[in-house]
Scaffold this active site. Structure first.
Site, short mmCIF file in Angstrom:
data_model
loop_
_atom_site.label_atom_id
_atom_site.label_comp_id
_atom_site.label_asym_id
_atom_site.label_seq_id
_atom_site.Cartn_x
_atom_site.Cartn_y
_atom_site.Cartn_z
N TYR A 1 0.86 -1.19 0.00
CA TYR A 1 0.00 0.00 0.00
C TYR A 1 0.89 1.24 0.00
O TYR A 1 1.70 1.43 0.91
CB TYR A 1 -0.89 -0.01 1.24
N TYR B 1 -5.43 4.70 -7.97
CA TYR B 1 -5.65 4.67 -6.52
C TYR B 1 -7.06 4.21 -6.22
O TYR B 1 -8.01 4.97 -6.29
CB TYR B 1 -5.42 6.07 -5.93
#
Ligand SMILES: [Zn+2]
Lengths: 129, 385
Positions: free
Chosen positions: B283, B333
């Site tokens: 992440y 994203y």
């Protein structure tokens, strides 16, 4: 460069006493029977887990742990994590003279428009405060 | 054991005129179709709503015509949600509570007139109580908080902007080979340094993109997955950690995260060690997040990940391929669906030009809040040890 629209500080039921203190120029922290101090929004003591939390006034003194700068505002906003002498950390902005990491600061109180008073910090004067 | 049998990704990025519900519906249908299933086969649905309105809710099931679900929940652990959804889907499948569970995320923070940063900023501006005092003081976005975390990390370990920039450059090299990626033009360290400060010490190119889009995966049993259209991607281990270290003296703010405990738990469940991990899909809301997560997982010691990035180890041809699709920094994203999507593509061996040679085992991280919530998945191929 544009000045950022900052929402005002607003109380909720849990932080009413905290904001009342700030308005009167006092920084309050949650206090347990063992004498530990925690941030104002905790439900249990950070150190011992006690749910018996009152309020106690902090000295307003601390030192900086981390620094950041928002240059999109006029003037630039200097953000700081402050380790209060009582233990809890405060996240806010530094006003006036710059300080390095680890240097001493003192809490001041400001109020914008209709919002609640909130804490900021400044460099601690050499002769204490 | 459960496996990921289907993967769905809508058009992502500057996708306008479609709601989160429409994007989520398409993503679920694409994932089912990818597996060789239809929506009628889906008997479980896990939904991760984001911040922009209208945010996904349980009406997605009814409106998508999923009328006989045996498992249905909306959940959030913010950026850790994708890993949490897959773990919960795997547990539902293992327990026999459902046979085919779809996990979906969709968001539309961008508009024709907004880059989307405002949608995230609005979340900060709604605060009350202590948080609102911080917002009034100038902490008007998540990036302000991450900037303070990154400053503590960089000043403690002497990590440089060259090292942060190496993460952005390395991931752009992967993105150049990813047809889905939004940013595919080569990036130099000089261009990284020249990008504006968002909140110092974070440059624009330290920060993730903001994207509209939807993504979904289908989780079913390994046995059933073997009979479906795609190579199974086994959900061999998972972990969560929500350390919530108090902000006080001795606190680890900025220096370490829940990745440490969740990574350890996921590898232990998988019966694997770090040396077995061939792909790292981390992440990467910020370059800094990649560094601290690699350290917490144990791929290097505290403060050493910057040097690792600068050595080229994380990029194409490196010893530790990381964020092989370009990640949130250069590809798209969609919260934790970004690293999860790339892991599934790579473990299947379907990554085309950017396919990593050894791709049997992937570690996938999710990170939510300000380093407050962490999830880890260990995904393996059919031929993994
Ligand atoms: Zn106590």
């Amino acid at each position: 460069m544009s000045s950022v629209t900052r929402a005002p500080a607003r109380r909720d039921d849990m932080t009413a006493a905290w904001f009342d203190g700030l308005r009167a120029g006092r920084l309050l922290l949650r206090a347990c029977p063992e004498g530990h101090r925690s941030r104002p929004d905790v439900l249990a003591c950070d150190v011992c887990g006690s749910l018996e939390l009152g309020w106690a006034e902090a000295s307003g003194w601390g030192s900086t742990v981390a620094l950041a700068v928002d240059r999109s505002t006029q003037p630039a906003t200097h953000l700081v994590v402050v380790a209060l002498d009582e233990g809890p950390w405060l996240i806010t902005r530094l006003e006036g003279e710059q300080v390095a990491r680890g240097e001493d600061v003192v809490v001041r109180y400001v109020q914008d428009g209709e919002g609640e008073a909130y804490p900021v910090v400044t460099a601690r004067p050499a002769d204490g405060d | 054991m459960a496996a990921i049998a289907g993967l769905g990704l809508t058009e992502v990025g500057k996708v306008y005129g479609r709601t989160s519900f429409e994007l989520a519906a398409e993503a679920v249908a694409l994932a089912a179709g990818d597996a060789g299933l239809t929506l009628a086969d889906v008997d479980g649905l896990l939904i991760n709503p984001a911040f922009s309105q209208p945010a996904l809710d349980l009406t997605l099931a009814r409106r998508l015509g999923l009328r006989d679900l045996r498992v249905l929940s909306s959940l959030t652990a913010y950026g850790a949600s994708a890993g949490v959804m897959v773990a919960q889907a795997a547990q539902a499948v293992d327990a026999g509570a459902a046979d085919v569970v779809a996990c979906v995320f969709a968001d539309t923070p961008r508009s024709g007139t907004s880059s989307g940063a405002e949608a995230y900023q609005a979340f900060s501006l709604q605060a009350r109580g202590v948080r609102s005092a911080e917002t009034a003081a100038g902490l008007t976005s998540t990036t302000h908080r991450y900037a303070l975390a990154a400053d503590r990390y960089m000043s403690t370990y002497g990590v440089t902007h060259d090292e942060l920039g190496a993460v952005a450059v390395s991931q752009r090299r992967w993105a150049e080979m990813n047809p889905v990626a939004a940013m595919r033009t080569p990036l130099s360290l000089e261009e990284y340094h020249a990008s504006r400060w968002v909140v110092e010490p974070l440059h624009l190119l330290d920060c993730c993109l903001v994207s509209n889009g939807g993504a979904a995966v289908i989780v079913t049993s390994a046995e059933r997955a073997r009979d479906l259209r795609q190579p199974p991607v086994h959900v061999r281990g998972w972990g969560q950690a929500h350390p919530a270290p108090p902000l006080r003296a001795g606190g680890s703010f900025g220096l370490t995260t829940g990745a440490k405990a969740s990574g350890r738990a996921a590898l232990a469940m998988a019966g694997l060690g770090l040396d077995d991990v061939q792909l790292r899909e981390i992440y990467d809301c910020y370059t800094y997040t990649v560094l601290v997560t690699l350290e917490d997982y144990g791929f290097c010691g505290p403060g050493e990940a910057g040097a690792l990035a600068a050595s080229g180890a994380l990029g194409p041809g490196g010893a530790l391929p990381t964020n092989t699709g370009g990640g949130q920094l250069s590809s798209f994203y969609l919260w934790g669906m970004t690293p999860l999507h790339e892991a599934v593509v790579q473990v299947r061996g379907q990554a085309g030009e950017r396919q990593v040679g050894a791709h049997d085992t992937a570690m996938v991280s999710g990170n939510g809040g300000i380093l407050e919530h962490h999830s880890t998945l260990v995904l393996t191929s059919e031929t993994a040890a």
